[in-house]
Design a protein around this motif. Structure first.
Motif, PDB file in Angstrom:
ATOM      1  N   VAL A 129       6.176  11.143 -20.814  1.00 41.81           N
ATOM      2  CA  VAL A 129       6.057  10.979 -19.368  1.00 41.81           C
ATOM      3  C   VAL A 129       5.734   9.509 -19.099  1.00 41.81           C
ATOM      4  N   LEU A 130       6.444   8.934 -18.144  1.00 38.03           N
ATOM      5  CA  LEU A 130       6.221   7.535 -17.793  1.00 38.03           C
ATOM      6  C   LEU A 130       5.599   7.471 -16.401  1.00 38.03           C
ATOM      7  N   ALA A 131       4.532   6.668 -16.268  1.00 36.97           N
ATOM      8  CA  ALA A 131       3.927   6.484 -14.942  1.00 36.97           C
ATOM      9  C   ALA A 131       4.339   5.128 -14.404  1.00 36.97           C
ATOM     10  N   LEU A 132       4.795   5.103 -13.151  1.00 33.72           N
ATOM     11  CA  LEU A 132       5.107   3.836 -12.504  1.00 33.72           C
ATOM     12  C   LEU A 132       3.911   3.432 -11.645  1.00 33.72           C
ATOM     13  N   ARG A 133       3.629   2.139 -11.639  1.00 30.68           N
ATOM     14  CA  ARG A 133       2.503   1.630 -10.852  1.00 30.68           C
ATOM     15  C   ARG A 133       2.987   0.413 -10.078  1.00 30.68           C
ATOM     16  N   ALA A 134       2.585   0.302  -8.820  1.00 32.70           N
ATOM     17  CA  ALA A 134       2.844  -0.918  -8.050  1.00 32.70           C
ATOM     18  C   ALA A 134       1.722  -1.032  -7.045  1.00 32.70           C
ATOM     19  N   VAL A 135       1.132  -2.217  -6.946  1.00 37.14           N
ATOM     20  CA  VAL A 135       0.019  -2.391  -6.008  1.00 37.14           C
ATOM     21  C   VAL A 135       0.182  -3.677  -5.212  1.00 37.14           C
ATOM     22  N   THR A 136      -0.418  -3.680  -4.029  1.00 31.32           N
ATOM     23  CA  THR A 136      -0.561  -4.922  -3.278  1.00 31.32           C
ATOM     24  C   THR A 136      -2.020  -5.347  -3.416  1.00 31.32           C
ATOM     25  N   SER A 137      -2.240  -6.644  -3.386  1.00 27.00           N
ATOM     26  CA  SER A 137      -3.591  -7.166  -3.559  1.00 27.00           C
ATOM     27  C   SER A 137      -3.567  -8.644  -3.209  1.00 27.00           C
ATOM     28  N   THR A 138      -4.750  -9.238  -3.003  1.00 27.56           N
ATOM     29  CA  THR A 138      -4.726 -10.701  -2.829  1.00 27.56           C
ATOM     30  C   THR A 138      -5.344 -11.393  -4.034  1.00 27.56           C
ATOM     31  N   ASP A 139      -6.199 -10.693  -4.750  1.00 23.62           N
ATOM     32  CA  ASP A 139      -6.833 -11.348  -5.897  1.00 23.62           C
ATOM     33  C   ASP A 139      -7.035 -10.409  -7.086  1.00 23.62           C
ATOM     34  N   GLY A 140      -6.526  -9.201  -7.003  1.00 26.33           N
ATOM     35  CA  GLY A 140      -6.652  -8.261  -8.117  1.00 26.33           C
ATOM     36  C   GLY A 140      -7.986  -7.528  -8.149  1.00 26.33           C
ATOM     37  N   MET A 141      -8.904  -7.932  -7.270  1.00 26.17           N
ATOM     38  CA  MET A 141     -10.228  -7.291  -7.333  1.00 26.17           C
ATOM     39  C   MET A 141     -10.250  -5.958  -6.592  1.00 26.17           C
ATOM     40  N   THR A 142      -9.460  -5.879  -5.523  1.00 23.63           N
ATOM     41  CA  THR A 142      -9.207  -4.599  -4.878  1.00 23.63           C
ATOM     42  C   THR A 142      -7.694  -4.503  -4.744  1.00 23.63           C
ATOM     43  N   VAL A 172       9.198  11.073 -14.861  1.00 27.80           N
ATOM     44  CA  VAL A 172       8.605   9.863 -14.292  1.00 27.80           C
ATOM     45  C   VAL A 172       7.694  10.264 -13.143  1.00 27.80           C
ATOM     46  N   VAL A 173       6.481   9.711 -13.118  1.00 29.08           N
ATOM     47  CA  VAL A 173       5.554   9.994 -12.015  1.00 29.08           C
ATOM     48  C   VAL A 173       5.117   8.670 -11.388  1.00 29.08           C
ATOM     49  N   TYR A 174       4.674   8.726 -10.122  1.00 24.75           N
ATOM     50  CA  TYR A 174       4.217   7.509  -9.448  1.00 24.75           C
ATOM     51  C   TYR A 174       2.719   7.595  -9.189  1.00 24.75           C
ATOM     52  N   ASP A 175       2.012   6.530  -9.514  1.00 26.55           N
ATOM     53  CA  ASP A 175       0.559   6.474  -9.401  1.00 26.55           C
ATOM     54  C   ASP A 175       0.171   6.025  -7.980  1.00 26.55           C
ATOM     55  N   VAL A 176      -0.505   6.899  -7.223  1.00 24.97           N
ATOM     56  CA  VAL A 176      -0.880   6.562  -5.843  1.00 24.97           C
ATOM     57  C   VAL A 176      -2.384   6.331  -5.699  1.00 24.97           C
ATOM     58  N   THR A 177      -2.984   5.754  -6.741  1.00 21.35           N
ATOM     59  CA  THR A 177      -4.423   5.484  -6.711  1.00 21.35           C
ATOM     60  C   THR A 177      -4.647   4.031  -6.317  1.00 21.35           C
ATOM     61  N   SER A 178      -5.607   3.794  -5.439  1.00 24.37           N
ATOM     62  CA  SER A 178      -5.936   2.416  -5.085  1.00 24.37           C
ATOM     63  C   SER A 178      -7.144   1.961  -5.904  1.00 24.37           C
ATOM     64  N   LYS A 179      -7.481   0.680  -5.828  1.00 19.51           N
ATOM     65  CA  LYS A 179      -8.638   0.127  -6.557  1.00 19.51           C
ATOM     66  C   LYS A 179      -9.640  -0.389  -5.555  1.00 19.51           C
ATOM     67  N   PRO A 180     -10.927  -0.035  -5.591  1.00 17.52           N
ATOM     68  CA  PRO A 180     -11.399   1.138  -6.298  1.00 17.52           C
ATOM     69  C   PRO A 180     -10.920   2.407  -5.584  1.00 17.52           C
ATOM     70  N   PRO A 181     -11.027   3.545  -6.199  1.00 15.73           N
ATOM     71  CA  PRO A 181     -11.768   3.872  -7.416  1.00 15.73           C
ATOM     72  C   PRO A 181     -10.962   3.652  -8.702  1.00 15.73           C
ATOM     73  N   GLY A 182      -9.645   3.504  -8.609  1.00 19.13           N
ATOM     74  CA  GLY A 182      -8.885   3.261  -9.849  1.00 19.13           C
ATOM     75  C   GLY A 182      -9.010   1.797 -10.222  1.00 19.13           C
ATOM     76  N   THR A 183      -8.435   1.408 -11.330  1.00 15.35           N
ATOM     77  CA  THR A 183      -8.232  -0.008 -11.624  1.00 15.35           C
ATOM     78  C   THR A 183      -6.718  -0.201 -11.595  1.00 15.35           C
ATOM     79  N   ILE A 184      -6.289  -1.434 -11.634  1.00 17.30           N
ATOM     80  CA  ILE A 184      -4.853  -1.686 -11.565  1.00 17.30           C
ATOM     81  C   ILE A 184      -4.192  -1.182 -12.859  1.00 17.30           C
ATOM     82  N   GLU A 185      -4.691  -1.624 -13.981  1.00 12.79           N
ATOM     83  CA  GLU A 185      -4.154  -1.156 -15.268  1.00 12.79           C
ATOM     84  C   GLU A 185      -4.678   0.261 -15.540  1.00 12.79           C
ATOM     85  N   TRP A 186      -3.994   0.946 -16.436  1.00 19.22           N
ATOM     86  CA  TRP A 186      -4.416   2.306 -16.775  1.00 19.22           C
ATOM     87  C   TRP A 186      -5.579   2.311 -17.766  1.00 19.22           C
ATOM     88  N   GLU A 187      -5.770   1.205 -18.463  1.00 23.39           N
ATOM     89  CA  GLU A 187      -6.885   1.157 -19.422  1.00 23.39           C
ATOM     90  C   GLU A 187      -7.710  -0.088 -19.189  1.00 23.39           C
TER      91      GLU A 187
END
Ligand code: XMP
Length: 324
Positions: A268-281, A309-324
């Motif tokens: 199973v492959l997870a796709l991730r895409a996020v918007t951010s200005t500095d990676g902290m959120t 294929v699944v899409y990751d809809v978690t924001s940071k926080p509570p998630g982090t950008i990377e999976w690990e």
């Protein structure tokens, strides 16, 4: 400021290397920050700078070639391309814990770097006394505490921590007070190609932290291909520059599917895409479903080893950008 910091007045016991400056070693990660730091330092002190690019076997498709061609061939910056894939991948065999992965990669990085510094010194121009890093302001903050939380280390970031002390080198961090957008502006000013300056951030431990569980050569190969298809679709849709970071993670889960007349049992492959200005959120990127459907179809059709294929809809926080 760079010329002043690495000027010979501070280290008169060592002879002049190039243009009267102490020698500087800069590790290139393939990302924008270290590249901009290196080009800036090269402008300031010329060949007193040597860049080292360690290929740990955890890079994305075509990444090593791009870095070498940009630096050595186009900018004429002295670059040592170290092929250390076997060393890293062998050490990572069976390692599942994300922090152990980071520490293993960090330790080997230091060892490879030290060995390169010794080799560089053998050219008779003296040992490097300075280590350049593309540390940004958010790195400085995030390594101290985590946004909105207690002062705990969420992830032990950054590949060369501990290196300067161990090698008795002084740090040169010309981007330390800048945010990412400012570093990009500086990169453009220095003439780096737009495609390079606009690149999404990529973590030092590379694909190892996008492969939850133990990393294998087979999984890396699958992940590289799938990630390339995903990014290709994002570019084709004209969305690359709207997104802070987009990548695929190969999950340690197999699922059942149908392929032609038969049954498949693949990753199973997870796709991730996020918007951010500095990676902290960060917020997950709201793709159209039609885009996600297209990307998923292409990945399953073109990448052997992935059937879901699944899409990751978690924001940071509570998630982090990377999976690990
Ligand atoms: P997280 O996953 O902590 O990521 O939300 C925030 C930003 O940092 C990058 N990242 C790393 N960069 N070494 C790095 O050089 C690391 O160990 C590391 N972990 C995460 C991540 O890609 C994102 O841009």
């Amino acid at each position: 400021a760079i010329q002043k910091q690495v000027g010979l007045g501070r280290s008169a016991e060592r002879p002049s290397q190039a243009a009267g400056y102490g020698r500087v070693l800069c590790g290139l990660s393939g990302g924008v920050d270290s590249a901009v730091a290196a080009v800036l330092i090269h402008e300031a002190i010329g060949d007193a700078l040597t860049c080292v690019f360690v290929d740990h076997g955890l890079l994305r498709q075509g990444e090593a070639e791009e870095v070498v061609s940009l630096f050595r061939d186009h900018n004429n910056i002295p670059l040592r391309h170290v092929q250390a894939q076997e060393l890293f991948l062998t050490a990572l065999e069976g390692v599942e814990d994300p922090e152990v992965k980071r520490k293993t990669i960090g330790r080997l990085f230091i060892e490879v770097f030290e060995a390169e510094a010794k080799k560089i010194a053998e050219d008779g121009r003296g040992a490097p006394q300075f280590l350049a890093q593309g540390t940004l302001y958010p790195d400085v903050i995030e390594s101290v505490s985590f946004t909105g939380g207690p002062s705990v280390t969420i992830k032990s970031h950054h590949n060369v921590g501990g290196l300067p002390e161990r090698m008795n080198m002084a740090l040169v961090e010309p981007l330390r007070e800048l945010f990412k957008d400012e570093v990009r502006a500086l990169g453009r000013e220095l003439g780096l190609p737009e495609a390079f300056v606009g690149r999404h951030p990529f973590p030092g431990p590379g694909l190892a932290i996008r492969c939850p569980g133990a990393v294998t050569r087979e999984k890396l190969e699958i992940l590289r291909k799938a990630d390339a298809v995903y990014l290709d679709e994002i570019r084709k849709a004209g969305l690359y520059d709207e997104i802070w970071q987009a990548f695929a993670a190969l999950l340690p889960v197999r699922s059942v599917g149908v392929m032609g007349d038969g049954r498949s049992y693949d990753y199973v492959l997870a796709l991730r895409a996020v918007t951010s200005t500095d990676g902290m959120t960060a917020d997950f990127y709201p793709f159209d479903m039609s885009f996600l459907g297209r990307a998923a179809t292409r990945i399953v059709n073109e990448v052997k080893g992935v059937n879901r294929v699944v899409y990751d809809v978690t924001s940071k926080p509570p998630g982090t950008i990377e999976w690990e």
